[in-house]
Design an enzyme around this catalytic site. Structure first.
Site, mmCIF file in Angstrom:
data_model
loop_
_atom_site.group_PDB
_atom_site.id
_atom_site.type_symbol
_atom_site.label_atom_id
_atom_site.label_comp_id
_atom_site.label_asym_id
_atom_site.label_seq_id
_atom_site.Cartn_x
_atom_site.Cartn_y
_atom_site.Cartn_z
ATOM 1 C CD GLU A 44 1.995 12.234 -0.239
ATOM 2 O OE1 GLU A 44 2.530 11.842 -1.291
ATOM 3 O OE2 GLU A 44 1.190 11.530 0.416
ATOM 4 C CE1 TYR A 128 3.481 10.340 3.871
ATOM 5 C CE2 TYR A 128 4.865 12.010 2.844
ATOM 6 C CZ TYR A 128 4.091 10.872 2.751
ATOM 7 O OH TYR A 128 3.949 10.240 1.541
ATOM 8 C CG ASP A 167 0.635 8.444 5.885
ATOM 9 O OD1 ASP A 167 0.655 7.289 6.352
ATOM 10 O OD2 ASP A 167 0.790 8.698 4.673
#
Length: 275
Positions: A44, A128, A167
């Site tokens: 991010e 991500y 993530d």
């Protein structure tokens, strides 16, 4: 070797802002710097698709002067300054970066969500994973992503061992979040997302944290910023992972969270493994 992974929630905000949250973020960066990891994965980043601004690059290089930098950003037709991933790796590490396109639905392949380093002995993959979104509006696309991502890792694994981190936007088991009973229909804890992660592990991969720590509870990597007491009360989720190929799982010596102090949102995670 030592690896660190962290969802930073905007490099620009963390490195150039004077807000209280930015100062907390920079404290986390200082903590990461002290780890002296061989590879650092960041998710991010929210960098513009036409390149990293000089002011961000200079600050980043000041923190990590002995590292090479690879990154990929969201680009049209995806939203601008959205998602994005980055890898910093030591100058003495010989590696080649690639920016995989896995055939994901919607604009997911254009959102800068995958970045891979190939070294002599292993692949390192920073991800991500797309969030299912408010109202689970992206859940069906997320399920396709999970399948294609698993296909991608399995293909790499057929060549050499894989270390994948980032993530993953899913709490795999009920012990991976503080309040499972009230979250079965929440993004990140639906049956579909949990099954997707199970299927990924079933392709020959191991959740390194659970491998070392078994069923330990109350250990999380994310706490909501929207609820001011979430970090204080440890009402969190474990959604950030280092997963490794089964055949090297026995080489893992450490897999844990890095203390992020008062800062809510994501904490960095750390892996140490003999390769």
């Amino acid at each position: 070797m030592k690896f660190v992974s962290w969802n930073i929630d905007s490099l620009n905000a963390a490195l150039t802002s004077d807000s209280d949250r930015a100062r907390l973020s920079r404290n986390v960066i200082e903590t990461i710097k002290k780890e002296n990891a061989d590879i650092i994965a960041i998710q991010e980043t929210k960098l513009p698709f036409d390149g990293m601004p000089d002011k961000i690059r200079l600050v980043l290089e000041d923190y990590f002067p002995d590292y090479k930098i690879e990154y990929v950003s969201s680009q049209p037709p995806a939203k601008k300054s959205y998602a994005g991933t980055m890898i910093l790796y030591k100058n003495n590490l010989m590696a080649e970066a690639s920016f995989p396109v896995i055939g994901a639905p919607d604009t997911m392949d254009s959102e800068g969500r995958l970045l891979t380093l190939e070294t002599e002995k292993f692949y390192f993959v920073n991800v991500y994973t797309p969030n299912a979104g408010d109202g689970l509006k992206r859940l069906s696309e997320r399920q396709v992503w999970d399948r294609l991502y698993a296909d991608y890792l399995q293909k790499l694994d057929s060549s050499k061992p894989v270390i994948a981190c980032g993530d993953f936007n899913v709490a795999h088991e009920e012990i991976d979040l503080a309040n499972p009973d009230s979250n079965h229909m929440s993004a990140g804890f639906t049956d579909e997302e949990r099954a997707g992660f199970s299927q990924l592990l079933g392709r020959g991969f191991v959740d390194s944290f659970r491998y070392l720590h078994g069923d330990v509870e109350n250990v999380y990597s994310w706490w909501s910023q929207r609820i001011k007491t979430s970090k204080m009360n440890n009402s969190g989720w474990r959604i950030d992972y280092f997963i490794v190929s089964e055949r090297i799982a026995g080489n893992v010596s450490k897999s844990e969270m890095i203390d992020s102090g008062e800062r809510a949102d994501h904490a960095p995670i750390l892996l140490e493994i003999e390769l």
